[in-house]
Design a protein around this motif. Sequence first.
Motif, PDB file in Angstrom:
ATOM      1  N   THR A   1     -41.187  54.503  10.957  1.00 34.36           N
ATOM      2  CA  THR A   1     -39.785  54.757  10.610  1.00 34.36           C
ATOM      3  C   THR A   1     -39.526  56.256  10.446  1.00 34.36           C
ATOM      4  OG1 THR A   1     -39.788  52.626   9.470  1.00 34.36           O
ATOM      5  CG2 THR A   1     -37.934  54.095   9.006  1.00 34.36           C
TER       6      THR A   1
ATOM      7  N   VAL B   1     -36.881  58.503  12.704  1.00 29.33           N
ATOM      8  CA  VAL B   1     -35.762  59.245  12.109  1.00 29.33           C
ATOM      9  C   VAL B   1     -35.858  60.717  12.510  1.00 29.33           C
ATOM     10  CG1 VAL B   1     -34.801  60.081   9.903  1.00 29.33           C
ATOM     11  CG2 VAL B   1     -35.365  57.656  10.188  1.00 29.33           C
TER      12      VAL B   1
ATOM     13  N   VAL C   1     -29.895  53.836  10.016  1.00 21.13           N
ATOM     14  CA  VAL C   1     -31.065  52.962   9.927  1.00 21.13           C
ATOM     15  C   VAL C   1     -30.623  51.611   9.356  1.00 21.13           C
ATOM     16  CG1 VAL C   1     -33.447  52.764   9.120  1.00 21.13           C
ATOM     17  CG2 VAL C   1     -32.433  55.045   9.442  1.00 21.13           C
TER      18      VAL C   1
ATOM     19  N   SER D   1     -32.175  48.286   8.108  1.00 19.94           N
ATOM     20  CA  SER D   1     -33.506  47.837   7.737  1.00 19.94           C
ATOM     21  C   SER D   1     -33.474  46.464   7.105  1.00 19.94           C
ATOM     22  CB  SER D   1     -34.140  48.818   6.742  1.00 19.94           C
ATOM     23  OG  SER D   1     -34.321  50.069   7.345  1.00 19.94           O
TER      24      SER D   1
ATOM     25  N   HIS E   1     -35.733  47.242   1.260  1.00 22.78           N
ATOM     26  CA  HIS E   1     -35.402  48.626   0.917  1.00 22.78           C
ATOM     27  C   HIS E   1     -36.603  49.567   0.921  1.00 22.78           C
ATOM     28  CE1 HIS E   1     -31.982  50.841  -1.468  1.00 22.78           C
ATOM     29  NE2 HIS E   1     -32.324  51.472  -0.372  1.00 22.78           N
TER      30      HIS E   1
ATOM     31  N   ALA F   1     -36.678  52.855   2.969  1.00 19.61           N
ATOM     32  CA  ALA F   1     -35.833  54.010   2.632  1.00 19.61           C
ATOM     33  C   ALA F   1     -36.683  55.247   2.321  1.00 19.61           C
ATOM     34  CB  ALA F   1     -34.929  53.670   1.452  1.00 19.61           C
TER      35      ALA F   1
ATOM     36  N   SER G   1     -37.381  56.795   5.578  1.00 17.09           N
ATOM     37  CA  SER G   1     -36.220  57.466   6.177  1.00 17.09           C
ATOM     38  C   SER G   1     -36.006  58.830   5.531  1.00 17.09           C
ATOM     39  CB  SER G   1     -34.963  56.610   6.017  1.00 17.09           C
ATOM     40  OG  SER G   1     -35.159  55.360   6.622  1.00 17.09           O
TER      41      SER G   1
ATOM     42  N   TYR H   1     -29.129  62.321   2.073  1.00 16.80           N
ATOM     43  CA  TYR H   1     -29.448  60.978   2.567  1.00 16.80           C
ATOM     44  C   TYR H   1     -28.654  59.971   1.736  1.00 16.80           C
ATOM     45  CZ  TYR H   1     -32.115  56.594   2.724  1.00 16.80           C
ATOM     46  OH  TYR H   1     -32.474  55.269   2.820  1.00 16.80           O
TER      47      TYR H   1
ATOM     48  N   THR I   1     -28.115  55.887   0.977  1.00 22.67           N
ATOM     49  CA  THR I   1     -28.644  54.541   1.188  1.00 22.67           C
ATOM     50  C   THR I   1     -27.689  53.513   0.589  1.00 22.67           C
ATOM     51  OG1 THR I   1     -30.837  53.498   1.321  1.00 22.67           O
ATOM     52  CG2 THR I   1     -30.025  53.934  -0.881  1.00 22.67           C
TER      53      THR I   1
ATOM     54  N   CYS J   1     -28.547  61.302   7.220  1.00 22.97           N
ATOM     55  CA  CYS J   1     -29.094  59.977   7.571  1.00 22.97           C
ATOM     56  C   CYS J   1     -28.426  58.952   6.673  1.00 22.97           C
ATOM     57  CB  CYS J   1     -30.612  59.961   7.354  1.00 22.97           C
ATOM     58  SG  CYS J   1     -31.417  58.378   7.730  1.00 22.97           S
TER      59      CYS J   1
ATOM     60  N   GLU K   1     -28.517  54.689   5.673  1.00 18.29           N
ATOM     61  CA  GLU K   1     -29.314  53.457   5.815  1.00 18.29           C
ATOM     62  C   GLU K   1     -28.633  52.292   5.111  1.00 18.29           C
ATOM     63  OE1 GLU K   1     -33.415  54.086   4.979  1.00 18.29           O
ATOM     64  OE2 GLU K   1     -33.991  52.062   5.610  1.00 18.29           O
TER      65      GLU K   1
ATOM     66  N   VAL L   1     -29.447  48.187   3.904  1.00 16.60           N
ATOM     67  CA  VAL L   1     -30.622  47.316   3.702  1.00 16.60           C
ATOM     68  C   VAL L   1     -30.300  46.035   2.931  1.00 16.60           C
ATOM     69  CG1 VAL L   1     -32.153  49.349   3.607  1.00 16.60           C
ATOM     70  CG2 VAL L   1     -31.279  48.381   1.492  1.00 16.60           C
TER      71      VAL L   1
END
Length: 317
Positions: free
Chosen positions: A75, A79, A91, A93, A96, A99, A102, A236, A238, A281, A283, A285
């Motif tokens: 992963t 990335v 991403v 996924s 989690h 993460a 990532s 980032y 998430t 980035c 993500e 999840v």
Amino acid sequence: MAIKILNMNSELGAGTRGASLGTAAVKIASLNKRSDYFKKHPMKVLPDLNDELVNDTNTPYAKNIEHIAKIYETTADAVKETIDGGQFPVVLSGDHSTAGASIAGLKMAHPDKRVGVVWVDAHGDLHSPYSSPSGNVHGMPLATALGHDNEERKINDIDEETKKYWEQLKNVGGICPKFNPEDLVFFGVRDTEEPEDFIMKKHNIPNYRVEEVRYRGLDACVDEAIEKLSDCDIIYVTFDVDSMDCDLISKGTGTPVSKGFDDKEVTHIMKKFIETGKVGCFEMVEVNPTLDEKQNKMAETAFDVLEELTPAIENNI
Ligand SMILES: [Mn+2]
């Protein structure tokens, strides 16, 4: 910036089965809505190791960690390559735990930049094998990225194998830590354990709880969090779908928690961070359609959020 979807279906870090079907359910939601999202944005599927789930794990304080170490490498590399290729990694996924990988990939692509993290989740995900009561690695991604063992709240005597792979997770890309606790903000965390509360308190990590956000107003809270991360070069974000209220939205996630955000609130929070132009980035999840009591409601809601955020990414980054 053009986005590239990276799909990692590992559910090796989850305590309940089914998160590996999350992205498939999101794609179904997109098709049923007659959206061309997955035509417009091609997806690269990364190899998972879910076949290993038939075997018993021999590392009870960090279940399946030897396989998760490989998932981390895969992963993080994907990335980094996506960013190096001039695209924005979205991403999608299973559980989690990825993460942490990532965040590693983002840092590997920008080794000289200061990374900030926005964690939208019902849970703190700050455990380590030393402190975890469950041994589920999806509760540990932030500790891998922070390089944090939480020895002060140690309850488990971990074996050499667990220790070896835990060090690998922390050191993916040869950089540890990837970021510092003063550059972390939580939104919606409402189900933590004492070892996590200890770290949050020790490092004064802000957690914008649902009731605070509603009382003070979304914009006041998000603006304050953006200011908190103003010294970070790259951010980032998430989105754990369990940040949303399981009674209002759906229980289609591994560890559902009541009294969360609604879909409009999480969208607004994350969109404001994206509009800073600093997000590197994103993500999403923990969609688990096997647990959904409202057919595919969680995946449909998650897709709506993703679809709302994507133009903001394309236009601001
Ligand atoms: Mn989480």
